[in-house]
Scaffold this active site. Structure first.
Site, PDB file in Angstrom:
ATOM      1  N   ASP A   5      -2.220  -2.903   0.522  1.00  0.00           N
ATOM      2  CA  ASP A   5      -2.804  -1.886   1.404  1.00  0.00           C
ATOM      3  C   ASP A   5      -3.095  -0.584   0.675  1.00  0.00           C
ATOM      4  O   ASP A   5      -3.127   0.479   1.273  1.00  0.00           O
ATOM      5  CB  ASP A   5      -1.894  -1.655   2.625  1.00  0.00           C
TER       6      ASP A   5
ATOM      7  N   GLU B 154      -0.430   9.363   3.385  1.00  0.00           N
ATOM      8  CA  GLU B 154      -1.735   9.195   4.032  1.00  0.00           C
ATOM      9  C   GLU B 154      -1.770   9.844   5.410  1.00  0.00           C
ATOM     10  O   GLU B 154      -0.768   9.861   6.121  1.00  0.00           O
ATOM     11  CB  GLU B 154      -2.030   7.697   4.201  1.00  0.00           C
TER      12      GLU B 154
END
Ligand code: NAD
Length: 349
Positions: free
Chosen positions: A237, A66
């Site tokens: 998450d 990410e």
């Protein structure tokens, strides 16, 4: 200034893993996290100033990579971070990271830093900052479910910031619990090792879930949660990676960082898009209520947001001025004539 030796501006301060560890020791880990929580809180108070976007995620069968960018108009920052739950089996971290700050005026980087350790510190500081606003008054005992890389940081931030006295540990892997208990010995906190999540939760006013599994797990089921607790849910998450049974969410008042990101990645991915949640920054500014009664179940559905990393890099940058714990990286080309980049390369031959 010559073609081969860059000007001071062309050097970028770089904080290696080694220097980050030295910085943590120079400041003291609890002071580091308490001061970092103040930086996060200060940035949450100026929430409107920031560019905000859900992080850019590249998913694969085993994990995710990410990018997490933000800017306050003067400084730009981003973090690169991965999440690979299977990594520990091969002796690798589940989460590794590095990040950068840049000057918006010139676009020049002003800091490059390791962020594997810094992410653990900022995640823990943010958890404790949230607990200060959401946990029941006088909370002194926490259940820590998942005793991996983040767990000691989570525990010590709660000690430093809200005065936690006892942590009750549980992990499906007893070796992880033994590691965590050994690391916390002598840190001024009572440590109780447990053999089930239920046992860990006995008498706990705060329940932290910090497990890593690439699936919708149910670390906690509804019948395990009594009234009045604060749940600090760290490990869910990613899309398809959650920790709590949906029924717990329906009984809780839910607090999140940035709703467009948390709806994709957090526990609330299990709920309809319009389910009511409160943004943590609004609790911090006083625009929204935090905990309102002793019986209320509060849930911080943490996924980790770019502004927290920005705050952490800002904190480290400020601390470097006093400690000098960095190296200068020759990262930016610096020809005498900015338009003669080719000539600089030619002359270097
Ligand atoms: P880790 O792999 O070092 O530790 C995870 C631990 O969870 C392991 O010890 C494992 O045995 C344990 N575990 C797995 N399933 C369990 C279960 N059912 N019950 C009890 N324990 C279980 O990982 P880490 O670096 O400590 O990270 C933990 C989680 O937190 C990861 O999912 C990571 O993605 C997430 N994380 C979130 C944030 C955030 O900002 N919210 C930041 C960093 C990490």
């Amino acid at each position: 200034m010559s073609n081969s030796s860059p000007s001071a501006l062309a050097y970028v301060p770089f904080v290696s893993v080694d220097n980050m560890m030295k910085l943590v020791h120079a400041i003291g880990i609890e002071t580091f996290m308490a001061e970092l929580a103040e930086y996060v809180e200060a940035d949450f108070k100026r929430w409107d100033l920031f560019d905000k976007t859900p992080r850019v995620a590249s998913h694969s069968a085993e994990g995710v990579i990410e990018l997490m960018p933000t800017s306050d108009g003067e400084v730009y920052g981003f973090k690169y971070v991965n999440g690979h739950p299977k990594n520990t089996k091969d002796g690798l971290q589940t989460v590794t990271a590095f990040g950068l700050l840049a000057d918006v005026g010139t676009g020049y980087p002003v800091l490059l830093s390791e962020m594997t350790i810094l992410t653990a510190l900022r995640t823990a500081a943010t958890s404790a900052m949230a607990a200060r606003h959401l946990a029941p008054k006088g909370a002194r005992t926490m259940a820590m479910i998942g005793n991996g890389a983040q767990s000691e940081f989570q525990t010590l931030a709660m000690k430093a910031i809200i005065g936690l006295k006892t942590v009750r540990l549980y992990d499906i892997d007893p070796a992880a619990t033994a590691k965590c208990a050994a690391n916390l010995a002598g840190q001024g906190i009572e440590v109780v090792s447990c053999t089930s999540a239920e046992e860990a939760m006995q008498g706990a006013q705060i329940i932290t879930t910090c497990t890593a599994d690439k699936q919708c797990a149910t670390i906690l089921t509804d019948n395990m949660i009594g009234s009045g607790v604060h749940i600090n849910a760290i490990g869910g998450d990613c899309p398809g990676k959650t920790e709590l049974h949906r029924d717990i969410l329906l009984r809780s008042d839910i607090f999140v960082e940035f709703p467009p990101q948390t709806r994709i990645e957090g526990e609330i991915q299990q709920l309809p898009e319009d389910h009511n949640v409160t943004e943590l920054w609004q609790v911090i500014t006083g625009a929204a209520a935090g905990r309102q009664s002793q019986a209320q179940i509060t849930l911080f559905d943490s996924v980790g947001f770019a502004i927290e990393d920005f705050s952490a890099l800002r904190y480290v940058r400020d601390k470097l001025k006093d400690t000098g714990l960095y190296e200068q990286l020759d990262m930016l080309a610096d020809p005498d004539d900015p338009r003669d980049l080719f000539g600089m390369v030619l002359r270097a031959g």
